[in-house]
Design a protein around this motif. Structure first.
Motif, PDB file in Angstrom:
ATOM      1  N   UNK A  63       0.774  -1.220  -0.149  1.00  0.00           N
ATOM      2  CA  UNK A  63       0.023   0.007  -0.021  1.00  0.00           C
ATOM      3  C   UNK A  63       0.899   1.254   0.268  1.00  0.00           C
ATOM      4  N   UNK A  64       0.417   2.315  -0.612  1.00  0.00           N
ATOM      5  CA  UNK A  64       1.033   3.639  -0.547  1.00  0.00           C
ATOM      6  C   UNK A  64       1.052   4.242   0.674  1.00  0.00           C
ATOM      7  N   UNK A  65       2.200   4.176   1.400  1.00  0.00           N
ATOM      8  CA  UNK A  65       2.316   4.932   2.520  1.00  0.00           C
ATOM      9  C   UNK A  65       3.400   5.993   2.511  1.00  0.00           C
ATOM     10  N   UNK A  66       3.725   6.500   1.480  1.00  0.00           N
ATOM     11  CA  UNK A  66       4.460   7.717   1.461  1.00  0.00           C
ATOM     12  C   UNK A  66       4.903   8.452  -0.025  1.00  0.00           C
ATOM     13  N   UNK A 150       5.626  -7.442   6.475  1.00  0.00           N
ATOM     14  CA  UNK A 150       6.362  -6.966   7.779  1.00  0.00           C
ATOM     15  C   UNK A 150       5.706  -6.063   8.668  1.00  0.00           C
ATOM     16  N   UNK A 151       4.222  -5.808   8.638  1.00  0.00           N
ATOM     17  CA  UNK A 151       3.638  -4.989   9.394  1.00  0.00           C
ATOM     18  C   UNK A 151       3.521  -5.368  10.855  1.00  0.00           C
ATOM     19  N   UNK A 152       4.012  -6.322  11.285  1.00  0.00           N
ATOM     20  CA  UNK A 152       4.229  -6.314  12.657  1.00  0.00           C
ATOM     21  C   UNK A 152       5.099  -5.535  13.373  1.00  0.00           C
ATOM     22  N   UNK A 153       6.172  -4.918  12.567  1.00  0.00           N
ATOM     23  CA  UNK A 153       7.197  -3.909  12.833  1.00  0.00           C
ATOM     24  C   UNK A 153       6.349  -2.722  13.131  1.00  0.00           C
ATOM     25  N   UNK A 154       5.142  -2.544  12.833  1.00  0.00           N
ATOM     26  CA  UNK A 154       4.067  -1.250  13.175  1.00  0.00           C
ATOM     27  C   UNK A 154       3.323  -1.869  14.341  1.00  0.00           C
ATOM     28  N   UNK A 155       3.609  -3.002  15.017  1.00  0.00           N
ATOM     29  CA  UNK A 155       2.359  -3.516  15.946  1.00  0.00           C
ATOM     30  C   UNK A 155       1.273  -4.114  15.301  1.00  0.00           C
ATOM     31  N   UNK A 156       1.206  -4.360  14.152  1.00  0.00           N
ATOM     32  CA  UNK A 156       0.117  -4.665  13.382  1.00  0.00           C
ATOM     33  C   UNK A 156      -0.082  -6.190  13.216  1.00  0.00           C
ATOM     34  N   UNK A 157      -1.076  -7.202  13.362  1.00  0.00           N
ATOM     35  CA  UNK A 157      -0.822  -8.517  13.077  1.00  0.00           C
ATOM     36  C   UNK A 157      -1.229  -9.062  11.737  1.00  0.00           C
ATOM     37  N   UNK A 265       2.053   3.617  14.029  1.00  0.00           N
ATOM     38  CA  UNK A 265       2.904   3.696  14.943  1.00  0.00           C
ATOM     39  C   UNK A 265       4.199   4.693  14.133  1.00  0.00           C
ATOM     40  N   UNK A 266       3.911   5.736  13.435  1.00  0.00           N
ATOM     41  CA  UNK A 266       4.789   6.533  13.035  1.00  0.00           C
ATOM     42  C   UNK A 266       5.853   6.176  12.024  1.00  0.00           C
ATOM     43  N   UNK A 267       5.349   4.968  11.545  1.00  0.00           N
ATOM     44  CA  UNK A 267       6.278   4.306  10.333  1.00  0.00           C
ATOM     45  C   UNK A 267       5.811   4.713   9.042  1.00  0.00           C
ATOM     46  N   UNK A 268       6.736   4.984   8.169  1.00  0.00           N
ATOM     47  CA  UNK A 268       6.482   4.954   6.991  1.00  0.00           C
ATOM     48  C   UNK A 268       7.350   4.166   5.743  1.00  0.00           C
ATOM     49  N   UNK A 273      11.593   0.059   5.762  1.00  0.00           N
ATOM     50  CA  UNK A 273      12.754  -0.456   5.070  1.00  0.00           C
ATOM     51  C   UNK A 273      13.783  -0.634   5.944  1.00  0.00           C
ATOM     52  N   UNK A 274      14.117   0.391   6.839  1.00  0.00           N
ATOM     53  CA  UNK A 274      15.199   0.495   7.762  1.00  0.00           C
ATOM     54  C   UNK A 274      15.326  -0.426   8.875  1.00  0.00           C
ATOM     55  N   UNK A 275      13.975  -0.734   9.118  1.00  0.00           N
ATOM     56  CA  UNK A 275      13.702  -1.901  10.141  1.00  0.00           C
ATOM     57  C   UNK A 275      13.932  -3.269   9.492  1.00  0.00           C
TER      58      UNK A 275
END
Ligand code: ZN
Length: 276
Positions: A63-66, A150-157, A265-268, A273-275
């Motif tokens: 999805x387009x997040x930025x 990888x959306x668990x990096x945003x805390x999303x399951x 969670x403030x991620x874009x 990518x950095x995470x």
């Protein structure tokens, strides 16, 4: 430039996501263009099989997040569910309306397309990209294709269209979610997610060859066979499981909104990518 291209090759409709400069990140303009293209392919009696592809080196980065054309604040003519517009709403009211329509609703609508669909996947197939591959009946991937949610990096399951346990089995579903790691086309093949893995230069030939063979089968029989498997998949709990998990997904968005700067969670795209 159109964000989605539509072409036919004999009995095959080829629908191509066309934002290669952003690895085919999906904004709503693309979602609704995809929907129009699918509608055209379903309506055309000369089309027997639909191929979904991504222009450039990657199928879809999600999805387009930025990108500059991110359009989450815009209204579109809603197609997937009968719900109010998300624009002008707040909090969970906004997010639930939007994601029911453009993510879960649209993916379910496309899964029910009565003609066989084949995803032709190269390069990145990440998060929302996985959703688009998963709604297709068959997936032909090139050896360089890689997949992840990888959306668990945003805390999303997991992404909104929570098909993971049915697409890759419960064990690998947990591994892919818990780690957020990329997995290869070969691994995707081994867990049963992908139909064929071919060298990158052979991707189109392999995809179209499969589409042409299927196109020779009776149209109504194909529609019934597709519906038969989809109905059984739902009897195996996919539809009700997905509805349940959609609530958990929105609990995570709401938790992020309450405890961080936003529902992601403030991620874009860059910080994701950095995470990795
Ligand atoms: Zn979401």
């Amino acid at each position: 430039m159109t964000v989605v291209e539509y072409q036919t090759r004999g009995p095959i409709a080829v629908i191509t996501m066309n934002r290669p400069e952003y690895r085919n990140a999906q904004n709503s303009a693309m979602t609704y263009a995809l929907d129009r293209a699918f509608y055209q392919a379903v309506s055309d009696d000369a089309v027997s099989v639909i191929v979904l592809a991504g222009a450039g080196d990657h199928f879809s980065a999600g999805h387009d997040i930025g990108t500059p054309e991110r359009d989450v604040d815009q209204s579109f003519d809603r197609k997937a569910v009968l719900w109010w517009d998300h624009v002008g709403k707040e909090g969970a009211d906004l997010r639930y309306a939007r994601e029911m329509e453009v993510y879960l609703g649209m993916c379910r609508r496309w899964r029910e397309i009565p003609k066989p669909t084949i995803a032709m996947v190269q390069g990145a197939c990440i998060a929302g990209g996985l959703m688009l591959a998963w709604i297709c009946d068959l997936i032909v991937a090139s050896e360089d294709a890689f997949f992840s949610d990888p959306v668990l990096r945003m805390g999303i399951p997991g992404v909104e269209y929570f098909a993971h346990p049915w697409m890759v089995g419960p064990r690998f579903a947990k591994e892919m979610l818990f780690t957020g790691d990329r997995f290869t086309a070969q691994r995707a093949y081994e867990v049963g997610m992908v139909s064929r893995v071919v060298p990158r230069p052979s991707l189109q030939d392999a995809g179209f060859e499969l589409a042409e063979r299927i196109a020779k089968m009776p149209r109504f029989g194909l529609a019934l066979a597709k519906r038969a498997v989809n109905l059984c998949e739902d009897q195996m709990g996919m539809r009700s499981g997905m509805d349940t998990v959609f609530g958990l997904h929105h609990l995570a968005h709401a938790h992020n909104d309450a405890t961080t700067t936003d529902s992601l969670a403030g991620m874009d795209a860059r910080s994701m990518k950095a995470a990795s």
